[in-house]
Design an enzyme around this catalytic site. Sequence first.
Site, mmCIF file in Angstrom:
data_model
loop_
_atom_site.group_PDB
_atom_site.id
_atom_site.type_symbol
_atom_site.label_atom_id
_atom_site.label_comp_id
_atom_site.label_asym_id
_atom_site.label_seq_id
_atom_site.Cartn_x
_atom_site.Cartn_y
_atom_site.Cartn_z
ATOM 1 C CB THR A 51 -2.658 -50.140 11.470
ATOM 2 O OG1 THR A 51 -1.634 -50.041 10.491
ATOM 3 C CG2 THR A 51 -2.836 -48.797 12.166
ATOM 4 C CG HIS A 106 -2.346 -43.608 12.738
ATOM 5 N ND1 HIS A 106 -2.639 -44.939 12.562
ATOM 6 C CD2 HIS A 106 -2.706 -43.022 11.574
ATOM 7 C CE1 HIS A 106 -3.183 -45.136 11.372
ATOM 8 N NE2 HIS A 106 -3.226 -43.978 10.746
ATOM 9 C CB SER A 128 -2.135 -48.038 3.015
ATOM 10 O OG SER A 128 -3.410 -47.912 3.608
ATOM 11 C CE1 TYR A 145 -5.641 -48.121 9.779
ATOM 12 C CE2 TYR A 145 -5.692 -48.141 7.399
ATOM 13 C CZ TYR A 145 -5.320 -47.542 8.578
ATOM 14 O OH TYR A 145 -4.640 -46.364 8.571
ATOM 15 C CE LYS A 169 2.364 -47.162 10.893
ATOM 16 N NZ LYS A 169 1.118 -46.401 10.997
#
Lengths: 379, 379, 379, 379
Positions: free
Chosen positions: C156, C272, C107, C130, C248
């Site tokens: 994402t 999520h 992440s 992100y 995603k």
Amino acid sequence: MENCVNLADLRRAAIRRAHPIVFDYIDGGADDEHTLARNATAFADYELMFRVLVGVESVDPGTRILGQQTTLPYIASPAAGNRLFHTEGELAVARASAEAGIIYCLSTLASASIEAVAEVSKGPKWFQLYVWKDRALVKEMLDRARAAGYQALILTVDFPIAGNRERDLKNQLFIPPKIRPRHVWDALKRPGWTVDYLFSPPIRYANLSQDSPAISLADFVAAQLNAAFDWHDVEWLLGEWNGPSVIKGIVRTDDARRAVATGFNGIMVSNHGGRQLDFSPAPIDVLGSIIDEVGAAAEVILDGGVRRGTDVLKALALGARAVSAARPYLYGLAAAGYPGVRRALDLVDRSIRRDMALLGVRSVAEIDSSFVRRTPRQA
Amino acid sequence: MENCVNLADLRRAAIRRAHPIVFDYIDGGADDEHTLARNATAFADYELMFRVLVGVESVDPGTRILGQQTTLPYIASPAAGNRLFHTEGELAVARASAEAGIIYCLSTLASASIEAVAEVSKGPKWFQLYVWKDRALVKEMLDRARAAGYQALILTVDFPIAGNRERDLKNQLFIPPKIRPRHVWDALKRPGWTVDYLFSPPIRYANLSQDSPAISLADFVAAQLNAAFDWHDVEWLLGEWNGPSVIKGIVRTDDARRAVATGFNGIMVSNHGGRQLDFSPAPIDVLGSIIDEVGAAAEVILDGGVRRGTDVLKALALGARAVSAARPYLYGLAAAGYPGVRRALDLVDRSIRRDMALLGVRSVAEIDSSFVRRTPRQA
Amino acid sequence: MENCVNLADLRRAAIRRAHPIVFDYIDGGADDEHTLARNATAFADYELMFRVLVGVESVDPGTRILGQQTTLPYIASPAAGNRLFHTEGELAVARASAEAGIIYCLSTLASASIEAVAEVSKGPKWFQLYVWKDRALVKEMLDRARAAGYQALILTVDFPIAGNRERDLKNQLFIPPKIRPRHVWDALKRPGWTVDYLFSPPIRYANLSQDSPAISLADFVAAQLNAAFDWHDVEWLLGEWNGPSVIKGIVRTDDARRAVATGFNGIMVSNHGGRQLDFSPAPIDVLGSIIDEVGAAAEVILDGGVRRGTDVLKALALGARAVSAARPYLYGLAAAGYPGVRRALDLVDRSIRRDMALLGVRSVAEIDSSFVRRTPRQA
Amino acid sequence: MENCVNLADLRRAAIRRAHPIVFDYIDGGADDEHTLARNATAFADYELMFRVLVGVESVDPGTRILGQQTTLPYIASPAAGNRLFHTEGELAVARASAEAGIIYCLSTLASASIEAVAEVSKGPKWFQLYVWKDRALVKEMLDRARAAGYQALILTVDFPIAGNRERDLKNQLFIPPKIRPRHVWDALKRPGWTVDYLFSPPIRYANLSQDSPAISLADFVAAQLNAAFDWHDVEWLLGEWNGPSVIKGIVRTDDARRAVATGFNGIMVSNHGGRQLDFSPAPIDVLGSIIDEVGAAAEVILDGGVRRGTDVLKALALGARAVSAARPYLYGLAAAGYPGVRRALDLVDRSIRRDMALLGVRSVAEIDSSFVRRTPRQA
């Protein structure tokens, strides 16, 4: 009784007053009680599409059933041995039904006689028959019912043998009941019921010539009823009666068709309150198909699971002429005798009237299929 | 046993008598036990459309299964190591099945030998086979089964490896069981089972030449069974057996078709009682499609979830020749040995007869698809 | 860990070891957690149609995902701040993933740096991004990820702002956490977690240049992420990365189509984990429509609710290339650090292999839509 | 109030502060409360198909309702006698609604006068009317409402008589309430509410000329409302008002069509919050058919069961112009007076904005039917 604002309250009051083996006999069903539960819960699969602004200052739930005018589209179903539940028994129910203006159905297995009931009730009355082995006994009963003013015959056909009611088996229920040592403690906790029971005349099947032995319902039925009874016997029976007739215990369209062809004027869609074959369909779930099949030729009555005015209106919207129910008045009877039955029927009357106004109909003739639909539930 | 009025009562009696690790072995399933639960609850998705006035004074549930006459459309499914549950083991079950007039299926992994079972049972018997690595062992078993009078072979095909039975994993169940310190307290609370277990000959797989080591079922299966077994091996096997044969563990129509093409006479729709692949479909939910596919060419038997006479009748109405079940008699065996098995089979017999009368059929031949429908439930 | 035979056991072990505010952060979802629950329970709407007699002595769950060979069709999903759950954090997960032969997704909000993870893992690795406000920071991260050998980028897109996670709100969770007076009692009851937490270096977002202030996730996201990010920004981003890429957080077919047109190689169907918009559809429920739309042009990965091998096989039978999950390894991490993650991945590996054998497939290529169907449930 | 992060928290706070007979009056419904429950749970049958990468840095939930600009697609529904719940009553709600920029609907049966409410609120206001027997009273109210600046009239048509609210029956609720001996203990446990109640001016229907006697709602309605009111009376009424008008309590398409033909500009799909006819359909379940019928000719507003921003967005995606709700602000009012109402409306505002961003829409105009679908649930 004033604290009981619905039938569920009356049921709870019956639990408190009546001996558990008696309450279980009213309340229970066959096997795992799937059908017993489904009879009532199936109503939740139907919604009411209320209408507005039609002017409902006066609402009339009156209707005609097999030619008889009644105050409500609601019939008091037959039930055996009511004195088991309260010493006032069938007489209390017949009297309250007459006062409420509804049809009362007396069971062959009643603990009050055809004539005694007729004496307390000048209202509309039907006589229910099981299929006895003894044809002479049947003819005698028909004659007595006719003489006493019963207007229609109901033949119960979903009871060739007794269903598997495990509550009664486990309670070792005999009719009339035997208070066994294991029942004493519960009897002591219900002094009202127990004192009444002990100081009343013995409970018996009042319309049978012979004395009723204290045995289980299954054994009694096996000995007295005629499992071989079939459509040919029905022809004989209708010929003997020669009057308005209703068949009770139909869920199949082919049986409904044959019943009409055989001469019945009314079809009672019923699974014996979930007390016979478990996994029988709920009456509300087969009502539509039966009405499609024979609705033009016979009046169709829904019996099973009715507890609220909304249930009555759903059945009518699906095409039923009326509904029929026994447990509601039995809970009232077991809870308080005659005043309990009055309360039960009063709650029924008030809920039908109120729900008609809220639905937006002034008479039962106005209730058509536009007022009901399947609940669109998925999640 | 007289207090047990249904199989759920027998199950509770088994909980009280048998050691928990043994009860869990009977009762449990794979993973989260979705399929285990669904096997039984799926029956509630089907309703029974009873028929009236057909004359049911005599009801005959007898039928022919693979050419053999049996008293009921009900087979005692194979189950491993019955002596685990009660010292009387397979002999009690075989004897009670013969007395009830139903087919008994002996497991390859039985704790009683092919011959010992044949000695106590003159009734119809089938021999169940897993797919062993050792072909010579298989041939030897087939010869012994033929010699001992077993009329048909059942090949279990849904067990290439052991399923994930977490109750057994957490119980650290070995077969034969090892009583570990953590099991002692439960053993003390079940003195009947424990004394029997301690004073009986060690439990072993009676039809295997080698001694059974105490290991987990998964390890035993991995060591002994042949995960490579395929349709070609089946051809060899059927050639060796050369008699009536049933394949057990089919849920797909393509597998059913191939099974018939390969020579099987019977198809047992089964997911191994929810003990192998979780989320396998409930047998009742795939029965119709299998019968549509091969119903004309083979007899189809439903195995899984049957607890009530109504379940049996639903399967027959959907086209099954018979049903098959092990847990009902295993609960009886674990609860009380031979009398428990008798009670279980007696309850099955009585419920099938009673429910046929209530359904309005006098013989299994009369049961067609008009007697069943999907429950129309939405809410 | 040996006592944990499934992921539910690992979850319970995590409850026992980790501080409740940390456990809730792993375990919780948005609003009333409808989607959180549905993600997992939706799998029960699908059944597995197992096949028999195909020879499953050797089963290979290996597959290629975006060109990379992996041991399982299973990816370790990205998750923020793993050191919150256990001091070993992302390093433990990356190492265990590499040993299991599966793709590990780091992440952006990891508490271990891109380079530190690369050092402990030579296995396949993807880097998750992100949509930061600061494009320079994004470019720097992409360069570092490329240099450290991460093979693919995951963007994402279902996180423009933070979801309404009420457990965290009520726990007053800040990241890094502040132990408030109300949290002390729970901290004392979890000495293992608490001592680790107190004696470890402070938790920070290791890939951000600035220091992480202790604020709520919602506030952090509002400050740092770019809610204005849109498809044009994506074009810029993919140009910068110029390598395999996965999007995603897709549930709509039009978004999937546009993602493919924009250049993504993989579509991760995800909501999520139920942590963003409640009442988002469960991934398994939209998987089929997405595959119908873009299955020929991109690899589709299901993320959400996967707990059992059967879940994995259902997704594959519906057409997914692989599944992805974070909570399983997070429960393991929170329960026991590296050995816990190992246990989680080992259980996943074993259940996929076992369930493939039980399903009757030897390779993932054999799994087609014939192996899955909707559960035909009504009652 | 800060601890209340959603409306369920506010409801619990209301339970703690308000007398149970008052809380039950807010919270309860008719008969068995099927419709009450279904109004809210029906939303779970709809899923939200969120969209990604559209740039949601600024989200505007503003809309126009009957020509009036409002901050949210959310209306404060009319509710009787708010001073029952908190001494600040309607004034608190009107003020907070104006501050939130939403339309406030004042009930005919309000405990604050038309003019007093207008004084504290300069925001958009509608006046709700029941169908009174006294036409002169109606004309007087319409004149007062017009003079005080109320922009639209709402006519409630699903209340020809009072519904069967059994909680109120059992609580013996009169309006204004009489504290009977059985209520004292509960009053003592809620000193805040009780002191306020005892030291405030008596609660009365502030817009009726006569004094309100303390009787049950059912008796009051029977005495004052006109159950005979029908579409012809409506024509008279709309002629008298001659302004924007909304009809409240429609579930049928034929009624919706007639309402539009009669001159209404807005249709409020409602079943009176489940307080009138039980088993009325949930508004969300009939919304689509009503919009199909009259969506081009009138604005359709959903009233019933709305608790989360996601509920609002589902209604809008199905075509509603706005939603309307009373219980959310009543819970806030009962919990804490004006600050409680503020909190309720603030939570509504924040959840709509957040959920729009998560759904991927920047304005309500962007919300179309692609964003909603039925939940595909079977198991």
